[in-house]
Design a protein around this motif. Sequence first.
Motif, short mmCIF file in Angstrom:
data_model
loop_
_atom_site.label_atom_id
_atom_site.label_comp_id
_atom_site.label_asym_id
_atom_site.label_seq_id
_atom_site.Cartn_x
_atom_site.Cartn_y
_atom_site.Cartn_z
N SER A 152 0.86 -1.19 0.00
CA SER A 152 0.00 0.00 0.00
C SER A 152 0.88 1.23 0.00
O SER A 152 2.00 1.19 0.55
CB SER A 152 -0.91 -0.01 1.23
N ASP A 174 2.55 4.71 1.08
CA ASP A 174 2.87 5.27 2.39
C ASP A 174 2.10 6.58 2.56
O ASP A 174 2.47 7.60 1.97
CB ASP A 174 4.39 5.50 2.49
N THR A 192 -5.09 -2.30 3.12
CA THR A 192 -4.46 -2.27 4.43
C THR A 192 -3.06 -1.70 4.29
O THR A 192 -2.61 -1.37 3.18
CB THR A 192 -4.38 -3.68 5.02
N ARG A 193 -2.35 -1.60 5.40
CA ARG A 193 -1.01 -1.00 5.37
C ARG A 193 0.02 -1.92 4.72
O ARG A 193 1.09 -1.47 4.33
CB ARG A 193 -0.57 -0.65 6.79
#
Length: 236
Positions: free
Chosen positions: A159, A161, A186-187
Motif C-alpha cells: 500500500s 505510504d 491495508t497498510r
Amino acid sequence: MPTDFDEPADDMMAAELALGLLEGDERAVALRRMLADPAFAREVETWRLHFAQLFDLWPGVEAPEGLIERIDATLGGPGTDRRPSRLPWPLLAIASSALAACLLVIVAIRPDPAPVVFTPAPAPVERTGPVLVASLDYEKTPIASFYDPSRGSLRVAASPDIAANRVAELWVIGADGVPHSLGLLTRTATALTIPAANRARLAAGAVLAISVEPLGGSPTGLPTGPVVAKGALSSV
C-alpha cells in the motif's frame, strides 16, 4: 546474483519463472508466491538481471548457411542418416528472454521488508481463463497486483505510504473511463474478494488506480484525493 553454476540454485522455480519456462498451474503458483514472498520476488529479479546481462554480452545472430547441418554431421559421424536439426535455438533464446521480461513486469519492485503473515497458498485448481497482473507506478516503488478471475480474488502486494488519518482506496477504470471502487487497502498486503458487479470490469487493458481518501473511503463514490499509483492489467 547467482554465479556459481557448479552448485544447485537455492530455488530453481525462480530461475524457471525468470526464463518463462513455467506454464499453467505452476506459473500461477509461482506468481502467487512472488506476491507473498519478497525474498522469492527478489530472487526472480536477480535471475532476470543475470540472464539479461548474458544476452547483452552475447546477442543472438543468424547462423551461417549449413552450420547446423555440419554440426549434426560431426556429431553423428560419417554416413549418418539422421535428418539435420533445424531448431532455431538463437531465436528461442531471445524469445525466452522477451517472455520473461513480460512476465516479470510485476517483479520490478522492492517489496516492503516488513514481515507479513500469509496463509498457505491453496492447492492448484482448474482455471477457466487467464490470470491478470498489473504493476502500479508509485513514487517509491511499483506495487504489484494479481487477479484470479476464476475465484474473483484480487491481491495487492503493498500500500502507498500515506498519513495515519487517511486510507488508500483501490479503483478500476474500464473502457467507460469511470472509476469504480474495489475496496480499501491495508497498510501491507491486501486480499480482496471482488463483487460480481465489478468482476466484468477487471479485464486486460483496464487500469487499477489507488487514491488517498478520508478514513472509511471516498464519501462520493469517486476518488476525492490524489491518485498516487496506477497501472494497466495484463493477461498472463
